[in-house]
Write a protein that holds these residues in place. Structure first.
Motif, PDB file in Angstrom:
ATOM      1  N   ARG A  43       0.836  -1.196   0.000  1.00  0.00           N
ATOM      2  CA  ARG A  43       0.000   0.000   0.000  1.00  0.00           C
ATOM      3  C   ARG A  43       0.877   1.255   0.000  1.00  0.00           C
ATOM      4  O   ARG A  43       0.597   2.233  -0.693  1.00  0.00           O
ATOM      5  N   ILE A  44       1.926   1.222   0.787  1.00  0.00           N
ATOM      6  CA  ILE A  44       2.812   2.394   0.907  1.00  0.00           C
ATOM      7  C   ILE A  44       3.408   2.753  -0.454  1.00  0.00           C
ATOM      8  O   ILE A  44       3.615   3.930  -0.764  1.00  0.00           O
ATOM      9  N   LEU A  45       3.667   1.726  -1.285  1.00  0.00           N
ATOM     10  CA  LEU A  45       4.221   1.983  -2.627  1.00  0.00           C
ATOM     11  C   LEU A  45       3.295   2.885  -3.441  1.00  0.00           C
ATOM     12  O   LEU A  45       3.748   3.570  -4.361  1.00  0.00           O
ATOM     13  N   ASP A  46       2.007   2.867  -3.124  1.00  0.00           N
ATOM     14  CA  ASP A  46       1.037   3.677  -3.867  1.00  0.00           C
ATOM     15  C   ASP A  46       0.692   4.985  -3.153  1.00  0.00           C
ATOM     16  O   ASP A  46      -0.338   5.590  -3.427  1.00  0.00           O
ATOM     17  N   THR A  47       1.530   5.389  -2.216  1.00  0.00           N
ATOM     18  CA  THR A  47       1.372   6.681  -1.532  1.00  0.00           C
ATOM     19  C   THR A  47       2.697   7.429  -1.652  1.00  0.00           C
ATOM     20  O   THR A  47       3.706   6.854  -2.080  1.00  0.00           O
ATOM     21  N   PRO A  48       2.743   8.709  -1.243  1.00  0.00           N
ATOM     22  CA  PRO A  48       4.037   9.416  -1.243  1.00  0.00           C
ATOM     23  C   PRO A  48       4.884   9.071  -0.011  1.00  0.00           C
ATOM     24  O   PRO A  48       5.980   9.613   0.142  1.00  0.00           O
ATOM     25  N   LEU A  49       4.417   8.197   0.857  1.00  0.00           N
ATOM     26  CA  LEU A  49       5.150   7.885   2.090  1.00  0.00           C
ATOM     27  C   LEU A  49       6.456   7.151   1.783  1.00  0.00           C
ATOM     28  O   LEU A  49       6.495   6.295   0.908  1.00  0.00           O
ATOM     29  N   SER A  50       7.505   7.502   2.536  1.00  0.00           N
ATOM     30  CA  SER A  50       8.797   6.829   2.366  1.00  0.00           C
ATOM     31  C   SER A  50       9.173   6.097   3.647  1.00  0.00           C
ATOM     32  O   SER A  50       8.977   6.616   4.757  1.00  0.00           O
ATOM     33  N   LEU A  51       9.740   4.899   3.476  1.00  0.00           N
ATOM     34  CA  LEU A  51      10.182   4.146   4.658  1.00  0.00           C
ATOM     35  C   LEU A  51      11.401   4.793   5.316  1.00  0.00           C
ATOM     36  O   LEU A  51      11.757   4.436   6.435  1.00  0.00           O
ATOM     37  N   HIS A  52      12.018   5.727   4.624  1.00  0.00           N
ATOM     38  CA  HIS A  52      13.132   6.462   5.240  1.00  0.00           C
ATOM     39  C   HIS A  52      12.631   7.441   6.304  1.00  0.00           C
ATOM     40  O   HIS A  52      13.343   7.743   7.256  1.00  0.00           O
ATOM     41  N   ASP A  53      11.429   7.976   6.117  1.00  0.00           N
ATOM     42  CA  ASP A  53      10.894   8.992   7.032  1.00  0.00           C
ATOM     43  C   ASP A  53      10.048   8.403   8.144  1.00  0.00           C
ATOM     44  O   ASP A  53       9.518   9.138   8.978  1.00  0.00           O
ATOM     45  N   LEU A  54       9.891   7.094   8.120  1.00  0.00           N
ATOM     46  CA  LEU A  54       9.070   6.447   9.151  1.00  0.00           C
ATOM     47  C   LEU A  54       9.825   6.493  10.483  1.00  0.00           C
ATOM     48  O   LEU A  54      10.967   6.071  10.568  1.00  0.00           O
ATOM     49  N   ARG A  55       9.159   7.030  11.510  1.00  0.00           N
ATOM     50  CA  ARG A  55       9.840   7.180  12.797  1.00  0.00           C
ATOM     51  C   ARG A  55       9.509   6.075  13.794  1.00  0.00           C
ATOM     52  O   ARG A  55      10.342   5.710  14.617  1.00  0.00           O
ATOM     53  N   ALA A  56       8.283   5.616  13.749  1.00  0.00           N
ATOM     54  CA  ALA A  56       7.872   4.623  14.750  1.00  0.00           C
ATOM     55  C   ALA A  56       6.711   3.798  14.209  1.00  0.00           C
ATOM     56  O   ALA A  56       5.938   4.271  13.381  1.00  0.00           O
ATOM     57  N   ILE A  57       6.629   2.563  14.690  1.00  0.00           N
ATOM     58  CA  ILE A  57       5.495   1.693  14.376  1.00  0.00           C
ATOM     59  C   ILE A  57       4.844   1.295  15.693  1.00  0.00           C
ATOM     60  O   ILE A  57       5.527   0.835  16.619  1.00  0.00           O
ATOM     61  N   PHE A  58       3.550   1.507  15.765  1.00  0.00           N
ATOM     62  CA  PHE A  58       2.775   1.153  16.950  1.00  0.00           C
ATOM     63  C   PHE A  58       1.869  -0.013  16.584  1.00  0.00           C
ATOM     64  O   PHE A  58       1.097   0.075  15.633  1.00  0.00           O
ATOM     65  N   ILE A  59       1.984  -1.111  17.320  1.00  0.00           N
ATOM     66  CA  ILE A  59       1.140  -2.281  17.057  1.00  0.00           C
ATOM     67  C   ILE A  59       0.099  -2.376  18.173  1.00  0.00           C
ATOM     68  O   ILE A  59       0.456  -2.440  19.353  1.00  0.00           O
ATOM     69  N   THR A  60      -1.183  -2.383  17.788  1.00  0.00           N
ATOM     70  CA  THR A  60      -2.229  -2.411  18.811  1.00  0.00           C
ATOM     71  C   THR A  60      -2.345  -3.779  19.474  1.00  0.00           C
ATOM     72  O   THR A  60      -2.608  -3.882  20.665  1.00  0.00           O
ATOM     73  N   HIS A  61      -2.182  -4.833  18.684  1.00  0.00           N
ATOM     74  CA  HIS A  61      -2.236  -6.199  19.215  1.00  0.00           C
ATOM     75  C   HIS A  61      -1.679  -7.139  18.161  1.00  0.00           C
ATOM     76  O   HIS A  61      -1.473  -6.747  17.008  1.00  0.00           O
ATOM     77  N   LEU A  62      -1.434  -8.375  18.583  1.00  0.00           N
ATOM     78  CA  LEU A  62      -0.627  -9.260  17.744  1.00  0.00           C
ATOM     79  C   LEU A  62      -1.430 -10.210  16.863  1.00  0.00           C
ATOM     80  O   LEU A  62      -0.877 -11.189  16.359  1.00  0.00           O
ATOM     81  N   HIS A  63      -2.691  -9.943  16.636  1.00  0.00           N
ATOM     82  CA  HIS A  63      -3.383 -10.755  15.629  1.00  0.00           C
ATOM     83  C   HIS A  63      -2.792 -10.462  14.256  1.00  0.00           C
ATOM     84  O   HIS A  63      -2.372  -9.338  13.966  1.00  0.00           O
ATOM     85  N   GLY A  64      -2.794 -11.522  13.435  1.00  0.00           N
ATOM     86  CA  GLY A  64      -2.087 -11.455  12.162  1.00  0.00           C
ATOM     87  C   GLY A  64      -2.484 -10.294  11.274  1.00  0.00           C
ATOM     88  O   GLY A  64      -1.631  -9.700  10.601  1.00  0.00           O
TER      89      GLY A  64
END
Lengths: 321, 321
Positions: A43-64
């Motif tokens: 999905r990110i490939l189809d947005t202007p978002l870059s993985l270089h600018d990603l600062r943090a990932i928040f996971i709400t819970h561990l379901h797949g």
């Protein structure tokens, strides 16, 4: 502040909706990701978002459907030669999950992962521009909501009073604006606090994980501008399915939002049984149910839709078509 | 026999190519999946393939771009209420990978997984219609090629000789066709083996994993109709990148295929640096390099393209546009 949905389906992807992922941007630079279902990097490939600018990932819970995209996204960031540390916030078992996958797939990363267990979040400043805390929810496994609040709010000069006091725009205004005391030509000292308007409210966005008890967010919702919450089913289907999956209906979330006088409610994480069009298994049915009890601004999220939360607390959707 | 590419990119997905995944169908019912990079289940949504008819998954090696889609695909098959056992063939650590992910994400499945370690494949009949064995390759981690060969080949009656012997078409022909002995009205016994034409060659398709030494497949390729093999780089880029990634160039694979007199070579797993169009970093450059040394039927795989291997060994591509 703004956010963009990368996935809005519950459990499995559909042709139009991916599983959970949300890009969130505060007033500072960079962006954060909340949940990372399989295919989030696609999905990110189809947005202007870059993985270089990603600062943090928040996971709400561990379901797949909320975390299976994480190993691939981390790997791709590595292949893009990311070097900046990346914060990973989530339930403690998140580290076990990632460590296990990295070991069996012999994945090495050229950047460090900073694990922050959700229960240790209070004392850890993860983002420079947003304060983050977590609120425990009710689901089959430990699940959390993340609350993001602006750390600093710009203050405006009381220009009317300054002019009335005979102080013309100039360097003195600039000093006061910066919070500094200023000295006039006649020797008078102006204290910034006396000439700044009361600050506006710092904006707050809450992003919930899976949850069958919206009332757990009632207090937080009273002071938030936006709540993004799952509405997996209509109430009719929830009663048919029974309580075991531990999800919310659109009705239950909307009732809580109304009780909290929440201004903006965004529903997401819809069961793939709901399709566009009319009838009891349609997005329209989910929407009608929520609108029946909630009088604030209601939105049903779709993949790639972007939302901008203005300084005045107004939420505007920029639909992707 | 036919196969369809679900992903043809190496390492990371691009906007047009997903990471590795290949659907393979033998002459019997159902289908098999070879490798399952992240997003394979999303690709499947855009094909007629059903997770209910999937019989086995073969993993060539445990790098993420070949297996990170497996947990989500297994979970989705569960949510579709699959109950039939599913065979999972791969390196022994595949089980560690899946068990670890299932434990941390508390994933339960309503169907059994039958793990078959690749080195124990010889004695295990995985598919009813295809015999499968594995050939060890050379890569940074243990990597394998899977060789699929039809188990049974229909035999044709020698109609010309039957007619010449005065035996007209009728029940006797049917018995002989089924391999049974037949008794004529005059008491003569006809043995099926005497009246069946020599069987055609059983078709063989080899699907390679990542590999920097195509010669490991030379012997197998001599008797195969089709080899599907990675060609991550052109030779020029491979020499620039150096041997560490342990991949093949289009040139090296094509040379081996030529030496083996292989009739059909399908290249895949292209570095995302190669784009459509012309120039040294184009799909055209990969193709030209292979065509320069290989005189058989050459194909460069693209996502969703389907290939049908006829009984006569002819491979026909059905391009997805």
């Amino acid at each position: 502040m703004e956010f963009q949905f990368l996935g809005t389906s519950s459990g499995t992807p559909s042709k139009t909706r991916n599983v959970s992922g949300l890009a969130l941007r505060g007033p500072g630079g960079g962006w954060s990701l909340v949940d990372c279902g399989e295919g989030t990097q696609h999905r990110i490939l189809d947005t202007p978002l870059s993985l270089h600018d990603l600062r943090a990932i928040f996971i709400t819970h561990l379901h797949g459907d909320h975390c299976y995209g994480l190993p691939g996204l981390l790997a791709s960031a590595g292949m893009l030669n990311r070097t900046a540390p990346l914060a990973l916030v989530g339930p403690p078992a998140l580290r076990t999950f990632i460590d296990g996958v990295m070991a069996t797939s012999e994945l090495g990363l050229p950047y460090p992962l900073d694990y922050i267990a959700v229960d240790g979040l209070a004392g850890t400043p993860v983002l420079p521009d947003l304060a983050v805390d977590a609120i425990a929810l009710s689901h089959r496994i430990p699940s959390w909501a993340y609350r993001f609040t602006e750390r600093t709010v710009e203050r405006k000069l009381d220009a009317t009073r300054l002019r009335a006091a005979g102080i013309a725009p100039g360097p003195v205004w600039g000093e006061l604006q910066q919070g500094l005391d200023a000295v006039l030509d006649d020797g008078r000292v102006l204290h910034a606090a006396d000439w700044l308007l009361a600050p506006r409210k710092a904006r707050t966005v809450i992003v919930g994980g899976d949850n069958d008890d919206p009332s757990l967010l009632l207090e937080a919702a009273r002071t938030a501008e936006v709540l993004i919450h799952e509405a997996t089913y209509t109430e009719e289907v929830l009663l048919k399915v029974g309580p075991a999956p531990m999800h919310s209906s659109a009705l239950r979330v909307a009732r809580m939002a109304q009780a909290a006088r929440l201004p903006n409610l965004v529903l997401t994480h819809f069961s793939p049984r709901y399709q566009d069009g009319a009838g009891p298994l349609s997005m329209g049915a989910l929407e009608a149910e929520a609108r029946g009890v909630y009088t604030g601004s209601l939105f049903l999220a779709r993949d790639f839709d972007r939302y901008v939360l203005g300084r005045d607390g107004t939420l505007a959707a920029k639909y992707f078509l």
